[in-house]
Design a protein around this motif. Structure first.
Motif, mmCIF file in Angstrom:
data_model
loop_
_atom_site.group_PDB
_atom_site.id
_atom_site.type_symbol
_atom_site.label_atom_id
_atom_site.label_comp_id
_atom_site.label_asym_id
_atom_site.label_seq_id
_atom_site.Cartn_x
_atom_site.Cartn_y
_atom_site.Cartn_z
ATOM 1 N N LEU A 80 0.832 -1.211 0.000
ATOM 2 C CA LEU A 80 0.000 0.000 0.000
ATOM 3 C C LEU A 80 0.866 1.261 0.000
ATOM 4 C CD1 LEU A 80 -2.766 -1.077 2.531
ATOM 5 C CD2 LEU A 80 -3.107 -0.558 0.114
ATOM 6 N N LYS A 81 1.885 1.299 0.852
ATOM 7 C CA LYS A 81 2.776 2.467 0.914
ATOM 8 C C LYS A 81 3.481 2.675 -0.419
ATOM 9 C CE LYS A 81 3.865 2.218 5.850
ATOM 10 N NZ LYS A 81 4.957 2.009 6.816
ATOM 11 N N ASP A 82 3.981 1.591 -1.021
ATOM 12 C CA ASP A 82 4.682 1.684 -2.296
ATOM 13 C C ASP A 82 3.736 2.168 -3.397
ATOM 14 O OD1 ASP A 82 6.989 1.284 -4.028
ATOM 15 O OD2 ASP A 82 5.844 -0.410 -4.858
ATOM 16 N N PHE A 83 2.531 1.630 -3.419
ATOM 17 C CA PHE A 83 1.551 2.051 -4.417
ATOM 18 C C PHE A 83 1.239 3.536 -4.274
ATOM 19 C CE2 PHE A 83 -2.968 3.124 -4.823
ATOM 20 C CZ PHE A 83 -3.059 3.164 -6.206
ATOM 21 N N LEU A 84 0.979 4.000 -3.075
ATOM 22 C CA LEU A 84 0.613 5.404 -2.853
ATOM 23 C C LEU A 84 1.765 6.339 -3.245
ATOM 24 C CD1 LEU A 84 -1.333 5.055 0.502
ATOM 25 C CD2 LEU A 84 -2.290 5.623 -1.741
ATOM 26 N N GLU A 135 -9.887 6.937 -7.910
ATOM 27 C CA GLU A 135 -8.822 6.173 -8.588
ATOM 28 C C GLU A 135 -8.041 5.312 -7.590
ATOM 29 O OE1 GLU A 135 -6.352 8.881 -10.796
ATOM 30 O OE2 GLU A 135 -7.926 9.294 -12.262
ATOM 31 N N ILE A 136 -7.708 5.875 -6.440
ATOM 32 C CA ILE A 136 -6.965 5.112 -5.415
ATOM 33 C C ILE A 136 -7.793 3.927 -4.939
ATOM 34 C CG2 ILE A 136 -6.088 5.212 -3.042
ATOM 35 C CD1 ILE A 136 -5.115 8.064 -3.679
ATOM 36 N N ARG A 137 -9.066 4.149 -4.658
ATOM 37 C CA ARG A 137 -9.938 3.062 -4.201
ATOM 38 C C ARG A 137 -9.992 1.937 -5.240
ATOM 39 N NH1 ARG A 137 -15.768 4.564 -4.404
ATOM 40 N NH2 ARG A 137 -15.427 3.865 -6.535
ATOM 41 N N ASN A 138 -10.198 2.302 -6.499
ATOM 42 C CA ASN A 138 -10.303 1.285 -7.547
ATOM 43 C C ASN A 138 -8.992 0.530 -7.744
ATOM 44 O OD1 ASN A 138 -12.969 2.006 -7.890
ATOM 45 N ND2 ASN A 138 -12.575 3.319 -9.663
ATOM 46 N N GLU A 139 -7.868 1.241 -7.706
ATOM 47 C CA GLU A 139 -6.561 0.584 -7.885
ATOM 48 C C GLU A 139 -6.256 -0.377 -6.735
ATOM 49 O OE1 GLU A 139 -4.080 0.618 -10.281
ATOM 50 O OE2 GLU A 139 -5.550 1.617 -11.554
ATOM 51 N N ILE A 140 -6.552 0.040 -5.524
ATOM 52 C CA ILE A 140 -6.296 -0.833 -4.365
ATOM 53 C C ILE A 140 -7.192 -2.068 -4.441
ATOM 54 C CG2 ILE A 140 -6.551 -1.024 -1.854
ATOM 55 C CD1 ILE A 140 -5.532 1.880 -1.675
ATOM 56 N N ASN A 141 -8.475 -1.873 -4.757
ATOM 57 C CA ASN A 141 -9.395 -3.013 -4.842
ATOM 58 C C ASN A 141 -9.017 -3.970 -5.970
ATOM 59 O OD1 ASN A 141 -10.995 -2.336 -2.647
ATOM 60 N ND2 ASN A 141 -12.439 -1.158 -3.866
ATOM 61 N N ASP A 142 -8.578 -3.422 -7.120
ATOM 62 C CA ASP A 142 -8.292 -4.270 -8.286
ATOM 63 C C ASP A 142 -6.909 -4.913 -8.248
ATOM 64 O OD1 ASP A 142 -10.782 -3.528 -9.182
ATOM 65 O OD2 ASP A 142 -10.045 -2.031 -10.607
ATOM 66 N N ASN A 143 -5.907 -4.204 -7.714
ATOM 67 C CA ASN A 143 -4.526 -4.669 -7.869
ATOM 68 C C ASN A 143 -3.807 -5.070 -6.582
ATOM 69 O OD1 ASN A 143 -4.750 -4.178 -10.659
ATOM 70 N ND2 ASN A 143 -4.200 -2.036 -10.346
ATOM 71 N N ILE A 144 -4.310 -4.663 -5.428
ATOM 72 C CA ILE A 144 -3.589 -4.973 -4.178
ATOM 73 C C ILE A 144 -4.367 -5.961 -3.326
ATOM 74 C CG2 ILE A 144 -2.648 -4.011 -2.054
ATOM 75 C CD1 ILE A 144 -2.044 -1.450 -3.629
ATOM 76 N N LEU A 145 -5.620 -5.681 -3.059
ATOM 77 C CA LEU A 145 -6.416 -6.565 -2.194
ATOM 78 C C LEU A 145 -6.980 -7.731 -3.011
ATOM 79 C CD1 LEU A 145 -8.392 -3.918 -0.100
ATOM 80 C CD2 LEU A 145 -6.296 -5.113 0.518
ATOM 81 N N SER A 146 -7.044 -8.886 -2.391
ATOM 82 C CA SER A 146 -7.580 -10.044 -3.109
ATOM 83 C C SER A 146 -8.847 -10.602 -2.450
ATOM 84 C CB SER A 146 -6.525 -11.140 -3.204
ATOM 85 O OG SER A 146 -6.137 -11.547 -1.907
ATOM 86 N N LYS A 147 -8.892 -10.622 -1.129
ATOM 87 C CA LYS A 147 -10.015 -11.233 -0.426
ATOM 88 C C LYS A 147 -11.092 -10.231 -0.029
ATOM 89 C CE LYS A 147 -6.929 -14.673 1.533
ATOM 90 N NZ LYS A 147 -6.229 -15.083 2.725
ATOM 91 N N SER A 148 -10.750 -8.993 0.098
ATOM 92 C CA SER A 148 -11.701 -7.990 0.577
ATOM 93 C C SER A 148 -11.599 -6.723 -0.270
ATOM 94 C CB SER A 148 -11.448 -7.689 2.051
ATOM 95 O OG SER A 148 -10.099 -7.308 2.237
ATOM 96 N N LYS A 149 -12.502 -5.798 -0.028
ATOM 97 C CA LYS A 149 -12.556 -4.550 -0.785
ATOM 98 C C LYS A 149 -12.737 -3.382 0.188
ATOM 99 C CE LYS A 149 -12.784 -6.637 -4.820
ATOM 100 N NZ LYS A 149 -11.541 -6.855 -5.508
ATOM 101 N N ILE A 150 -12.125 -2.247 -0.176
ATOM 102 C CA ILE A 150 -12.355 -1.031 0.603
ATOM 103 C C ILE A 150 -13.523 -0.284 -0.031
ATOM 104 C CG2 ILE A 150 -10.007 -0.840 1.477
ATOM 105 C CD1 ILE A 150 -9.555 1.364 -0.658
#
Length: 183
Positions: A130-134, A155-170
């Motif tokens: 998350l830190k690296d992505f931001l 954009e941040i919400r969509n990128e985190i949900n699509d590319n970083i998190l796998s089991k859950s969503k923000i």
């Protein structure tokens, strides 16, 4: 003396000189009716004024609605759920992509449903990602692009949900600090 006796026996002279009760009663009755007329007129004027004020206030206040009403978009009216925020991400400080780079300092908090126990665990496990992505996200933006704060959050919400998190969503992104410094 006969004249004296005539004056004593003449009752007409006395009636004209002394006021009788019958002449006083019409004056009192006229005064009382005039006074009642003025009181009735004052009461009618008072009722009329109060009625006009009440009608005017109701018309101006649009049947009791407040003048300080703020329009709220339909999507935000009863549909926003209460979120809990993940705040373990430290503030990100980086340069922008401009020819004369600016500095952006941002503290991001990620919102998830209050009864969700899996999302904070996954966010903690992926904190370094998350830190690296931001950092890279804000580094690849210009100052003009960063001024569109709501677009950045989506954009941040969509990128985190699509590319970083796998089991859950923000569900949301909030900035507790969002400073853009031009040089």
């Amino acid at each position: 003396m006969a004249d004296e006796n005539a004056n004593l026996n003449d009752d007409h002279g006395m009636e004209d000189a002394l006021p009788s009760d019958s002449s006083v009663k019409p004056k009192k009755a006229g005064l009382l009716s005039t006074l009642l007329k003025y009181i009735a007129l004052a009461l009618a004027a008072l009722i009329f004024i109060v009625t006009v004020v009440v009608i005017t206030v109701n018309l101006l206040s649009r049947n009791g609605k407040s003048h300080s009403e703020y329009p709220i978009a339909e999507e935000y009216r009863d549909s926003r759920e209460i979120l809990q925020y993940y705040s373990a991400i430290e503030a990100v400080k980086t340069s922008t992509r401009d020819t004369v780079p600016g500095t952006v300092i941002v503290k991001v908090e990620l919102g998830y449903p209050a009864n969700d126990k899996a999302t904070p665990q996954e966010l903690t496990a992926r904190l370094v990602e998350l830190k690296d992505f931001l950092r890279s996200y804000f580094q690849n933006k210009t100052i003009a692009e960063l001024r569109q704060e709501e677009k950045i959050k989506i954009e941040i919400r969509n990128e985190i949900n699509d590319n970083i998190l796998s089991k859950s969503k923000i569900k949301g992104v909030a900035f507790t600090q969002y400073d853009i410094i031009e040089q």
